[in-house]
Design a protein around this motif. Structure first.
Motif, PDB file in Angstrom:
ATOM      1  N   ALA A 297       0.836  -1.211   0.000  1.00  0.00           N
ATOM      2  CA  ALA A 297       0.000   0.000   0.000  1.00  0.00           C
ATOM      3  C   ALA A 297       0.867   1.256   0.000  1.00  0.00           C
ATOM      4  N   LEU A 298       1.968   1.214   0.736  1.00  0.00           N
ATOM      5  CA  LEU A 298       2.904   2.343   0.735  1.00  0.00           C
ATOM      6  C   LEU A 298       3.523   2.526  -0.648  1.00  0.00           C
ATOM      7  N   LEU A 299       3.807   1.413  -1.327  1.00  0.00           N
ATOM      8  CA  LEU A 299       4.359   1.484  -2.680  1.00  0.00           C
ATOM      9  C   LEU A 299       3.333   2.070  -3.644  1.00  0.00           C
ATOM     10  N   ASP A 300       2.079   1.685  -3.494  1.00  0.00           N
ATOM     11  CA  ASP A 300       1.014   2.254  -4.321  1.00  0.00           C
ATOM     12  C   ASP A 300       0.930   3.764  -4.121  1.00  0.00           C
ATOM     13  N   ALA A 301       1.038   4.205  -2.865  1.00  0.00           N
ATOM     14  CA  ALA A 301       0.965   5.635  -2.565  1.00  0.00           C
ATOM     15  C   ALA A 301       2.157   6.376  -3.152  1.00  0.00           C
ATOM     16  N   SER A 302       3.323   5.748  -3.104  1.00  0.00           N
ATOM     17  CA  SER A 302       4.525   6.359  -3.678  1.00  0.00           C
ATOM     18  C   SER A 302       4.370   6.514  -5.182  1.00  0.00           C
ATOM     19  N   TYR A 303       3.834   5.491  -5.832  1.00  0.00           N
ATOM     20  CA  TYR A 303       3.581   5.545  -7.275  1.00  0.00           C
ATOM     21  C   TYR A 303       2.611   6.677  -7.608  1.00  0.00           C
ATOM     22  N   ALA A 304       1.547   6.805  -6.834  1.00  0.00           N
ATOM     23  CA  ALA A 304       0.560   7.864  -7.083  1.00  0.00           C
ATOM     24  C   ALA A 304       1.208   9.243  -6.955  1.00  0.00           C
TER      25      ALA A 304
END
Length: 332
Positions: A297-304
């Motif tokens: 989820a943190l990686l998804d947020a970083s991508y966003a």
């Protein structure tokens, strides 16, 4: 000890602290005898040149120039630190517009003067975006352009070493993925301390949950801490890690840390971010990171967050909309 190759290596921004340290590191590692120093500021670059001669390196062919055409001619490897440095109170993202214009010019110069270059490492911030812009305008393949993301992972290992009072080789599996900035994703699920999973230590008296959260934040703020302590952004660690990256591509030892690479898959698209990478003579390849649901989820947020900055570059007319990138670089 023989040199790894005789191919030409260009250090962009060679007159600065990072660039000059890269020059010395490359010569000390004996990557190639043919190292070209390039900088728009001649006195600083010429001073570095003199210092390198005074070191007494044997069998090297150092050149220095302020002419980009001369510098890039026949270049096979390039490392660029040629952007504005981060200062106190600034985030990496604050450098976005100015440094991405520099990256646009860098990419165009690569395409014009050395289209046969084998690999380019971009390290000036925000590296995820400057690397992306360089790749777009260079016309190179995604495997040929990487960015420096390793410092976040090395900082995680450093913080854990200090916390537990152990040597660096006793802390394994330290990885951060996604953006090289405030929104990086710190992964702890693969970390081991002297062979014991960190996940079994977090939440105990040895590392209470709140201490782990603080430690993760210290990793994120590692660059700002250097500015606070030394009065300017870090230079020795980015110089060393970036030269290690180019050494791996030249045929040297494998690079042990994540690199920023162009990502286009079912989940993440048209972005440069730190992945589970391999750097070798074929360039850069990557796998998707594996982690806990929270970490992903943190990686998804970083991508966003990275996509938001990429889209800002469209608004600033530094890059066209993504659907037109293929017109500039058919490899994308």
């Amino acid at each position: 000890m023989a040199f790894l190759t005789n191919d030409k290596l260009v250090i962009v921004g060679a007159g600065g602290a990072i660039g000059s340290t890269m020059v010395q590191t490359a010569l000390t590692m004996k990557l190639t005898p043919n190292v070209c120093l390039y900088d728009v500021y001649a006195p600083g670059m010429e001073g570095v040149m003199e210092e390198m001669f005074h070191c007494g390196y044997d069998s090297v062919n150092l050149t220095a120039t302020t002419d980009v055409a001369e510098a890039f001619k026949d270049a096979k490897y390039i490392i660029s630190s040629g952007g504005a440095p981060r200062k106190a109170g600034m985030t990496r993202e604050d450098l976005l517009a100015g440094n991405c214009k520099i990256a646009e010019e860098l990419g165009q110069n690569i395409k014009k003067y050395c289209p046969d270059v084998k690999h380019v490492v971009v390290i000036f911030n925000p590296a995820d975006l400057t690397g992306l812009v360089t790749l777009l305008y260079s016309g190179l393949k995604p495997s040929q352009v990487t960015t420096l993301a390793a410092l976040d992972s090395t900082r995680l290992r450093s913080e854990l070493c200090k916390k537990f009072g152990v040597k660096s080789d006793e802390v394994t599996g330290c990885r951060t993925f996604g953006g090289h900035g405030e929104q990086m994703a710190v992964f702890g699920s693969k970390v081991k301390i002297q062979g014991k999973p960190l996940s079994e230590i977090i939440g105990t008296d040895a590392l209470p949950q709140e201490e782990w959260e603080k430690l993760r934040n210290d990793v994120v703020q590692g660059g700002a801490k250097i500015i606070q302590l030394r009065g300017r952004s870090s230079w020795q660690s980015p110089a060393y890690c970036s030269v290690e990256m180019i050494r791996a591509v030249m045929g040297g030892e494998p690079f042990a840390w994540p690199a920023g690479t162009y990502v286009k898959n079912e989940k993440y698209q048209n972005i440069m971010m730190a992945m589970d990478t391999t750097l070798d003579t074929n360039g850069c390849s990557y796998k998707m990171p594996e982690g806990t649901a929270e970490e992903m989820a943190l990686l998804d947020a970083s991508y966003a967050h990275l996509c938001k900055m990429r889209d800002e570059l469209v608004t600033l007319n530094i890059v066209p909309p993504v659907e037109k990138w293929n017109e500039i670089n058919p490899n994308l």
